[in-house]
Each structure stands twice: as structure tokens, then as C-alpha cells.
Scaffold this active site. Structure first.
Site, short mmCIF file in Angstrom:
data_model
loop_
_atom_site.label_atom_id
_atom_site.label_comp_id
_atom_site.label_asym_id
_atom_site.label_seq_id
_atom_site.Cartn_x
_atom_site.Cartn_y
_atom_site.Cartn_z
N LEU A 173 0.90 -1.22 -0.04
CA LEU A 173 0.05 -0.03 -0.01
C LEU A 173 0.96 1.10 -0.17
O LEU A 173 1.81 1.18 0.78
CB LEU A 173 -0.97 -0.16 1.51
N ASP A 174 0.63 2.29 -0.98
CA ASP A 174 1.28 3.41 -0.89
C ASP A 174 1.34 4.05 0.58
O ASP A 174 0.29 3.87 1.30
CB ASP A 174 0.82 4.51 -1.88
N PRO A 175 2.21 4.94 0.81
CA PRO A 175 2.29 5.49 2.22
C PRO A 175 0.69 6.36 2.47
O PRO A 175 0.38 6.02 3.88
CB PRO A 175 3.58 6.52 2.25
N VAL A 213 -2.01 5.57 1.84
CA VAL A 213 -3.42 4.72 1.59
C VAL A 213 -3.41 3.83 2.97
O VAL A 213 -2.28 3.20 3.34
CB VAL A 213 -2.99 3.75 0.53
#
Length: 282
Positions: free
Chosen positions: A38-40, A42
Site C-alpha cells: 500500500l502506498d504511504p 493509503v
């Protein structure tokens, strides 16, 4: 002593998936891995594997994902038109990873199994998306905006499901830390799921305890050690489990399931990842 199993973490916005997994590993004194970065910025369910369960990574990485995304349109568009366009994004879609992605920006195809407009207020659109692993929701939002002719961008994203695991079952980092600091083994045992929880969709071969010990020692599985088989094809990944449901190994099938005679001689599966030790098989 470290733990073995799966813990579902409700990742907050801010840290990377790797940082979150590392913090969990440090708290639980276990080797860790995670499935589905997961992107930071998200949030949502992050499946963290502990100990030998890290070997489940190739299987867990293939899990379908579900997200709730908030998209902002760059112009006022009637809801009926937005719903019409959103429905067009069900099925196979072409994607190129965003520039901020850590992977190569090669054109790829991903499958969106279901997408629905949950709510819309002014230019803000709330979407629920069930999709194949590796789908970039940021790109989906951009493409929806392009088709609408006004442009659009994702402004917030939360992963609500990874395979059969839901964010409703996930635990915050604070909950995990509190259980560790209080040495609440009952709470930790409830949080840490056995590896068997990850194999719900994979075909299974039920094997005898004697065969389980042999597989745990590195042997290939022979038909004499099999009790029953579910339907699968040659070369497909299968789970080798005991009659009590304990996961012994993931394996590659050497034949179609209908060509296998349980109880008969001949090799039928080659282990690819072993989870049990000979002493743990009873």
C-alpha cells in the site's frame, strides 16, 4: 520466541507497508513479510506474514483486492453520466503504473471484477472496486476522468479487503503494541491467524500423517500417501494438508486430479514451500 502465522494490520496513512511490517516484526520478535504493498498515504488491511508463514507470499500476493476510493472530478458532471462511465470499467483494463510507482512503467492488463458508485457529492465521487492484484486505482480514477472529458484524480484510498481478509478483522498497531506490552497471550493468539487461513481457495490434497512427515523432511508426495484430492490440473499449485487440517506444504501437482489414484504408488506432487517440521506432525 517468534510467532508463525498471519496478522491482519489496519495500516494507517503515513508509513510505508514495509515500515508497518517491520514494526510488527519487532514487536512480535518474528521474521515478517507482507502481501500487497500500500502506498504511504493509503490505509486499510495489510496482510503481514510471521515466521514460516512468510513462505505464503506468492499465494497471498495473488489475492483479489477490494478498495473504497474517493475521486475528485475537475468539472461538474451529472451523476447519471458518471454512473454510466464507471460501469464501463468492469472487466479487463489496460494500465500503466503511475510515475510515483516503484515498478517498471510497462503497459499491463488487469481485471476489475466489480466497480460501483457508492455516493457522489458535487465533484467528489466515492467508488467501491473489487479487482485483480496489482491494479492501480489511481490510474482507474484518471482514466474515468478522461472518459468523462473533464479529468479526475484519486484523493483518498482505503483497502477494505485482501482475498477473504477484511479490514473489519484487522488490528491497529496500537492494539498489537498493547497486547505485547501487557503480555496478553490470549489477545495475541486471537490476533495471529494460522497459515491454514490463507489457503481457502487453493485445491487441497489430504495426506496421511506418515506422508506428512516425509514431505516435511523434503520428500515428494506419492499416491500411497494421499487420502483424497480436490479438482485441479497438472502443474497447478495445491495445498498438502493432514486429516486434521494442518497445512504441511504448498506443492506443484504432477498430474490432473482425475488421473490420481489415492493409495496407489507413483509420485503425484512436488513440494514448493514446506511449513511443517517432522516433529510438528502428529
Amino acid at each position: 520466541m517468534g510467532y508463525t502465522g498471519i496478522i491482519l494490520v489496519d495500516k494507517p496513512r503515513g508509513p510505508t507497508s514495509h515500515q508497518v511490517a517491520a514494526w510488527v516484526g519487532k514487536m512480535l520478535k518474528s521474521d515478517v513479510g507482507h502481501s500487497g504493498t500500500l502506498d504511504p498515504m493509503v490505509s486499510g488491511v495489510l496482510v503481514v506474514m510471521l515466521g514460516k508463514a512468510v513462505r505464503l507470499a506468492p499465494l497471498l500476493l495473488q489475492h483479489e483486492k477490494e478498495y473504497v476510493a474517493c475521486m475528485r472530478l475537475h468539472a461538474d458532471i451529472p451523476r447519471e453520466r458518471v454512473e454510466e462511465v464507471v460501469k464501463q470499467f468492469t472487466g479487463r483494463v489496460y494500465q500503466r503504473p503511475p510515475r510515483r510507482s516503484a515498478v517498471k512503467r510497462a503497459l499491463r492488463i488487469r481485471v476489475i471484477y466489480r466497480i460501483e458508485l457508492i455516493d457522489m457529492q458535487d465533484r467528489l465521487v466515492l467508488l467501491k472496486i473489487r479487482c485483480e492484484a496489482g491494479t492501480y486505482i489511481r490510474s482507474v480514477c484518471v482514466h474515468i476522468g478522461n472518459v468523462l472529458g473533464c479529468g479526475g484524480q484519486m484523493i483518498e484510498l482505503r483497502r477494505t479487503k485482501s482475498g477473504g481478509f477484511s479490514c473489519d478483522e484487522a488490528h491497529t498497531l496500537h492494539e498489537i503494541r498493547d497486547a505485547v506490552e501487557l503480555k496478553d497471550e490470549a489477545a495475541l493468539s486471537a490476533m495471529i491467524l494460522p497459515p491454514e487461513q490463507a489457503i481457502g481457495d487453493i485445491p487441497k490434497i489430504v495426506i496421511r500423517d506418515k506422508a506428512a512427515k516425509a514431505v516435511a523432511n523434503g520428500a515428494m508426495l506419492a499416491g500411497v500417501g494421499a487420502i483424497s484430492v480436490e479438482k485441479f490440473s497438472r502443474g497447478q499449485s495445491v495445498a498438502l494438508i493432514t486429516q486434521s487440517g494442518k497445512l504441511i506444504a504448498l506443492a506443484e501437482s504432477l498430474f490432473d486430479s482425475d488421473k490420481i489414484d489415492c493409495g496407489k504408488p507413483g509420485l503425484i506432487a512436488r513440494s514448493t514451500r514446506v511449513f511443517a517440521t517432522p516433529n510438528s506432525v502428529t
